[in-house]
Design a protein around this motif. Structure first.
Motif, PDB file in Angstrom:
ATOM      1  N   THR A  79     -11.471   5.295  -7.361  1.00 38.80           N
ATOM      2  CA  THR A  79     -11.052   5.508  -5.972  1.00 38.80           C
ATOM      3  C   THR A  79     -11.260   4.218  -5.191  1.00 38.80           C
ATOM      4  OG1 THR A  79     -11.672   7.852  -6.075  1.00 38.80           O
ATOM      5  CG2 THR A  79     -11.422   6.870  -3.888  1.00 38.80           C
ATOM      6  N   LEU A  80     -10.222   3.771  -4.517  1.00 41.25           N
ATOM      7  CA  LEU A  80     -10.276   2.573  -3.675  1.00 41.25           C
ATOM      8  C   LEU A  80     -10.380   3.011  -2.219  1.00 41.25           C
ATOM      9  CD1 LEU A  80     -10.050  -0.546  -3.574  1.00 41.25           C
ATOM     10  CD2 LEU A  80      -7.591  -0.234  -3.209  1.00 41.25           C
ATOM     11  N   ILE A  81     -11.321   2.418  -1.494  1.00 42.34           N
ATOM     12  CA  ILE A  81     -11.596   2.809  -0.109  1.00 42.34           C
ATOM     13  C   ILE A  81     -11.506   1.580   0.775  1.00 42.34           C
ATOM     14  CG2 ILE A  81     -13.276   3.851   1.470  1.00 42.34           C
ATOM     15  CD1 ILE A  81     -14.498   5.274  -0.930  1.00 42.34           C
ATOM     16  N   CYS A  82     -10.818   1.713   1.889  1.00 40.96           N
ATOM     17  CA  CYS A  82     -10.759   0.683   2.929  1.00 40.96           C
ATOM     18  C   CYS A  82     -11.474   1.222   4.163  1.00 40.96           C
ATOM     19  CB  CYS A  82      -9.314   0.318   3.260  1.00 40.96           C
ATOM     20  SG  CYS A  82      -9.155  -0.897   4.600  1.00 40.96           S
ATOM     21  N   LEU A  83     -12.583   0.594   4.528  1.00 43.05           N
ATOM     22  CA  LEU A  83     -13.403   1.039   5.659  1.00 43.05           C
ATOM     23  C   LEU A  83     -13.237   0.070   6.819  1.00 43.05           C
ATOM     24  CD1 LEU A  83     -15.632   2.883   6.864  1.00 43.05           C
ATOM     25  CD2 LEU A  83     -17.311   1.324   5.829  1.00 43.05           C
ATOM     26  N   THR A  84     -12.891   0.589   7.979  1.00 41.13           N
ATOM     27  CA  THR A  84     -12.779  -0.197   9.204  1.00 41.13           C
ATOM     28  C   THR A  84     -13.616   0.456  10.298  1.00 41.13           C
ATOM     29  OG1 THR A  84     -10.780   1.013   9.862  1.00 41.13           O
ATOM     30  CG2 THR A  84     -10.470  -1.056   8.634  1.00 41.13           C
ATOM     31  N   VAL A  85     -14.230  -0.381  11.147  1.00 36.75           N
ATOM     32  CA  VAL A  85     -15.059   0.100  12.250  1.00 36.75           C
ATOM     33  C   VAL A  85     -14.640  -0.601  13.529  1.00 36.75           C
ATOM     34  CG1 VAL A  85     -17.019   0.642  10.760  1.00 36.75           C
ATOM     35  CG2 VAL A  85     -16.832  -1.628  11.769  1.00 36.75           C
ATOM     36  N   ASP A  86     -15.075  -0.060  14.665  1.00 32.47           N
ATOM     37  CA  ASP A  86     -14.721  -0.636  15.966  1.00 32.47           C
ATOM     38  C   ASP A  86     -15.501  -1.911  16.270  1.00 32.47           C
ATOM     39  OD1 ASP A  86     -12.889   1.345  16.430  1.00 32.47           O
ATOM     40  OD2 ASP A  86     -14.280   2.626  17.553  1.00 32.47           O
ATOM     41  N   VAL A 130     -13.220   4.517  10.208  1.00 31.61           N
ATOM     42  CA  VAL A 130     -12.056   5.104   9.553  1.00 31.61           C
ATOM     43  C   VAL A 130     -12.070   4.679   8.094  1.00 31.61           C
ATOM     44  CG1 VAL A 130      -9.548   5.290   9.513  1.00 31.61           C
ATOM     45  CG2 VAL A 130     -10.751   5.078  11.702  1.00 31.61           C
ATOM     46  N   ALA A 131     -12.043   5.656   7.196  1.00 33.96           N
ATOM     47  CA  ALA A 131     -12.031   5.394   5.755  1.00 33.96           C
ATOM     48  C   ALA A 131     -10.709   5.893   5.176  1.00 33.96           C
ATOM     49  CB  ALA A 131     -13.202   6.080   5.058  1.00 33.96           C
ATOM     50  N   ILE A 132      -9.970   4.981   4.566  1.00 32.03           N
ATOM     51  CA  ILE A 132      -8.705   5.297   3.917  1.00 32.03           C
ATOM     52  C   ILE A 132      -8.899   5.079   2.420  1.00 32.03           C
ATOM     53  CG2 ILE A 132      -6.225   4.811   3.835  1.00 32.03           C
ATOM     54  CD1 ILE A 132      -6.493   3.486   6.553  1.00 32.03           C
ATOM     55  N   SER A 133      -8.523   6.062   1.621  1.00 41.53           N
ATOM     56  CA  SER A 133      -8.759   5.967   0.180  1.00 41.53           C
ATOM     57  C   SER A 133      -7.480   6.270  -0.589  1.00 41.53           C
ATOM     58  CB  SER A 133      -9.869   6.930  -0.258  1.00 41.53           C
ATOM     59  OG  SER A 133      -9.449   8.273  -0.139  1.00 41.53           O
ATOM     60  N   TRP A 145       0.830  -1.196   0.000  1.00 44.69           N
ATOM     61  CA  TRP A 145       0.000   0.000   0.000  1.00 44.69           C
ATOM     62  C   TRP A 145       0.870   1.254   0.000  1.00 44.69           C
ATOM     63  CZ3 TRP A 145      -3.984  -1.210   4.491  1.00 44.69           C
ATOM     64  CH2 TRP A 145      -4.626  -2.414   4.201  1.00 44.69           C
ATOM     65  N   PRO A 146       0.685   2.176  -0.900  1.00 45.28           N
ATOM     66  CA  PRO A 146       1.368   3.468  -0.831  1.00 45.28           C
ATOM     67  C   PRO A 146       0.675   4.398   0.161  1.00 45.28           C
ATOM     68  CG  PRO A 146      -0.015   3.396  -2.754  1.00 45.28           C
ATOM     69  CD  PRO A 146      -0.147   2.047  -2.096  1.00 45.28           C
ATOM     70  N   ASP A 147       1.171   5.590   0.259  1.00 46.95           N
ATOM     71  CA  ASP A 147       0.538   6.573   1.146  1.00 46.95           C
ATOM     72  C   ASP A 147      -0.854   6.900   0.634  1.00 46.95           C
ATOM     73  OD1 ASP A 147       2.815   6.656   2.683  1.00 46.95           O
ATOM     74  OD2 ASP A 147       3.670   8.349   1.596  1.00 46.95           O
ATOM     75  N   PRO A 148      -1.855   6.917   1.513  1.00 50.23           N
ATOM     76  CA  PRO A 148      -3.227   7.178   1.060  1.00 50.23           C
ATOM     77  C   PRO A 148      -3.412   8.627   0.650  1.00 50.23           C
ATOM     78  CG  PRO A 148      -3.168   7.003   3.447  1.00 50.23           C
ATOM     79  CD  PRO A 148      -1.794   6.640   2.965  1.00 50.23           C
ATOM     80  N   ALA A 149      -4.423   8.838  -0.173  1.00 45.47           N
ATOM     81  CA  ALA A 149      -4.747  10.190  -0.608  1.00 45.47           C
ATOM     82  C   ALA A 149      -5.643  10.905   0.395  1.00 45.47           C
ATOM     83  CB  ALA A 149      -5.420  10.149  -1.977  1.00 45.47           C
ATOM     84  N   VAL A 150      -6.582  10.158   1.019  1.00 47.02           N
ATOM     85  CA  VAL A 150      -7.546  10.753   1.954  1.00 47.02           C
ATOM     86  C   VAL A 150      -7.740   9.794   3.117  1.00 47.02           C
ATOM     87  CG1 VAL A 150      -9.927  11.522   2.290  1.00 47.02           C
ATOM     88  CG2 VAL A 150      -8.744  12.055   0.156  1.00 47.02           C
ATOM     89  N   ILE A 151      -7.800  10.331   4.332  1.00 41.20           N
ATOM     90  CA  ILE A 151      -8.139   9.574   5.535  1.00 41.20           C
ATOM     91  C   ILE A 151      -9.209  10.361   6.280  1.00 41.20           C
ATOM     92  CG2 ILE A 151      -7.329   8.564   7.692  1.00 41.20           C
ATOM     93  CD1 ILE A 151      -4.574   8.364   6.537  1.00 41.20           C
ATOM     94  N   THR A 152     -10.335   9.734   6.547  1.00 36.67           N
ATOM     95  CA  THR A 152     -11.421  10.373   7.287  1.00 36.67           C
ATOM     96  C   THR A 152     -11.788   9.525   8.497  1.00 36.67           C
ATOM     97  OG1 THR A 152     -13.178   9.298   6.016  1.00 36.67           O
ATOM     98  CG2 THR A 152     -12.309  11.365   5.147  1.00 36.67           C
ATOM     99  N   THR A 153     -12.242  10.174   9.546  1.00 35.74           N
ATOM    100  CA  THR A 153     -12.674   9.507  10.779  1.00 35.74           C
ATOM    101  C   THR A 153     -14.052  10.020  11.149  1.00 35.74           C
ATOM    102  OG1 THR A 153     -10.381   9.321  11.526  1.00 35.74           O
ATOM    103  CG2 THR A 153     -12.103   9.021  13.171  1.00 35.74           C
ATOM    104  N   THR A 154     -14.978   9.101  11.395  1.00 40.05           N
ATOM    105  CA  THR A 154     -16.355   9.454  11.707  1.00 40.05           C
ATOM    106  C   THR A 154     -16.816   8.649  12.909  1.00 40.05           C
ATOM    107  OG1 THR A 154     -16.781   9.826   9.339  1.00 40.05           O
ATOM    108  CG2 THR A 154     -18.693   9.679  10.791  1.00 40.05           C
ATOM    109  N   ASP A 155     -17.414   9.324  13.881  1.00 42.74           N
ATOM    110  CA  ASP A 155     -17.973   8.661  15.058  1.00 42.74           C
ATOM    111  C   ASP A 155     -19.434   8.303  14.779  1.00 42.74           C
ATOM    112  OD1 ASP A 155     -15.624   8.905  16.535  1.00 42.74           O
ATOM    113  OD2 ASP A 155     -16.162  10.896  17.259  1.00 42.74           O
TER     114      ASP A 155
END
Length: 481
Positions: free
Chosen positions: A310-317, A280-283, A262-272
């Motif tokens: 756009t490729l997105i990796c979504l992870t949740v708690d 956490v969404a990494i794209s 994986w290279p450095d992501p273009a966008v990282i967002t965090t949502t509660d």
């Protein structure tokens, strides 16, 4: 003393008028056995209990005909489905917060494992039926397209349904279906030039790259889930000066299962979130699959396209039910996605599961798969009657009273579930138009003579695909050589 405001009365009158117009248009779409089919839909709407057998609907007061007329309507009736599709596309549809339309596409099977005399059956993939494992059971698969609402709800707006046949290619049929729905929405004024692109959400199992290629000329954006073992490609690096030969089309490999690639992501967002904890969404931008001249791309003329997205990796708690949360991988056909759009994409994918509530209502409450119909064309008529009944429930969702059971929680105004709206539809029906004519008196036919036997042999049909397609050039050469 209850105070009724003029605005509430006007809103109620407008909603009743919309419901009445749809019922009148529905009756106009019934081109044969119209009265029998319309009264069957009214009986389906006004019967409170779940539908277990079609013959039970003939006992409802709204169904003034006998059971023979009901079966005759399904087997010999006619529905102008194209006109009905246009009517449904012209209704008010839910939209996202930014005003765009969100559509979900999914396949739900009508399982018919024991119907050996029914044609056009396919092996339908089901999970958890009788045992906790994948199974393939004969049935009729139907592809549905529905408009999604932005928040958590059990409502969707069904726009189309197509039965998949033995000779159909799923990607091609889905692309044709989506194209037809989008064109009807444009003609109905649901989308105009300058509006945001229509977001179309798919679950795992669809060829997203091929769908994006087939729908590239439409104002749509494709987003869907991909498998966690996929291998994507990064953009091709710029050509170094002084090198000869053909420039590369693909960059390095991006293995979803190997974080070292994986290279450095273009966008990282965090949502509660209240349901999943921290999301956490990494794209990554401009990732694409490497296509080859195999299977679906075997007949493609010229060089294969490079379909970046756009490729997105979504992870949740956490997940409901104490399930172990695993990363969810999404791919969108749009590049240069902003952080707000990345959040919009994965939230739209979660809204896709609202369509599962609609399928559950169709099967468990409205009895979509309850009839034992032999002819698939009769199954299509019954499917569209289910869709029209569900549409009427959606139009009446703010008109129905909350007739809840003592053990059920009260629902807020406008937040009734489709099943609760169905409980009160019998009180709404007298306020709308009822175009069906009264039945004419008749006498039953003589029937089969006593002692005679049915000598007609029913044709038995095989299950599965009837046309085998070449998957590689080698298979084609062996077949044609």
């Amino acid at each position: 003393m209850k105070i009724v405001h003029d605005a509430d009365v006007a809103a109620t009158s407008g909603e009743l008028a919309t419901l009445s117009r749809f019922r009148s248009e529905l009756y106009g779409c019934l081109t044969a056995r119209a009265d029998a089919l319309f009264e069957l839909s009214d009986a389906l709407l006004c019967t409170e209990a779940p539908v277990k057998a079609l013959v039970d609907l003939t006992l409802a007061p709204e169904h003034r005909r006998g059971h023979g007329a009901m079966y005759d309507g399904l087997n010999e009736g006619r529905i102008d489905i194209e006109r009905l599709r246009t009517t449904v596309a012209g209704l008010v549809l839910p939209r996202a917060a930014d005003g765009r339309l969100m559509l979900a596409v999914d396949v739900s099977p009508w399982l018919r494992p024991d119907a050996a005399t029914s044609p056009d059956r396919l092996f339908c993939h089901v999970y958890g039926r009788g045992r906790n494992a994948d199974q393939y059971i004969p049935g009729w698969p139907y592809s549905f397209i529905a408009a999604l609402e932005p928040g958590r709800t059990s409502w969707t707006a069904i726009l189309d349904a197509v039965r998949l046949g033995p000779d159909d290619d799923v990607a091609e049929i889905t692309a044709v279906q989506v194209r037809a729905v989008v064109q009807r929405l444009v003609e109905a004024g649901q989308w105009r030039t300058g509006d945001p692109d229509i977001l179309i959400v798919f679950d795992a199992g669809y060829d997203l790259a091929r769908l994006a290629f087939l729908l590239t000329d439409l104002p749509v954006e494709i987003v869907g889930r991909i498998r966690a073992d996929r291998v994507m490609r990064l953009p091709a690096p710029p050509r170094e000066p002084g090198l000869n030969g053909r420039p590369p089309k693909h960059g390095k490999e991006f293995r979803l299962a190997e974080q070292s690639t994986w290279p450095d992501p273009a966008v990282i967002t965090t949502t509660d979130t209240t349901r999943y904890g921290t999301a956490v969404a990494i794209s990554w931008d401009r990732l694409h699959p490497r296509l080859t001249h195999r299977a679906a791309w075997l007949d493609h003329q010229g060089d294969l396209p490079v379909l970046e997205g756009t490729l997105i990796c979504l992870t949740v708690d956490r997940l409901p039910g104490d399930h172990d949360p695993k990363p969810v991988w999404l791919w969108s056909s749009r590049t240069a996605a902003t952080p707000s759009h990345v959040d919009r994409l994965w939230q739209a994918y979660l809204r896709r599961f609202d369509l599962e509530h609609t399928f559950r209502l169709f099967k468990q409450t409205l009895g979509w798969t309850a009839p034992k119909l032999r002819d698939p064309r009769a199954a299509d008529r019954w499917t569209w009657l289910i869709i029209t009944c569900y549409t009427q429930l959606r139009l009446a969702r703010t008109l129905a009273a909350d007739l809840r059971r003592p053990w059920e929680r009260p629902a807020l105004p406008g937040r009734l579930t489709p099943a609760r709206v169905r409980r009160g539809f019998r009180n709404i029906r007298p306020k709308t138009v009822r175009p069906a004519n009264a039945p004419k008196p008749s006498t039953p036919g003589p029937g089969r003579p006593t002692g005679s036997k049915n000598t007609n042999t029913t044709i038995r049909h095989d299950v599965g695909k009837t046309t085998m397609r070449d998957k590689t050039l080698k298979e084609r050469q062996q077949r044609t050589g």
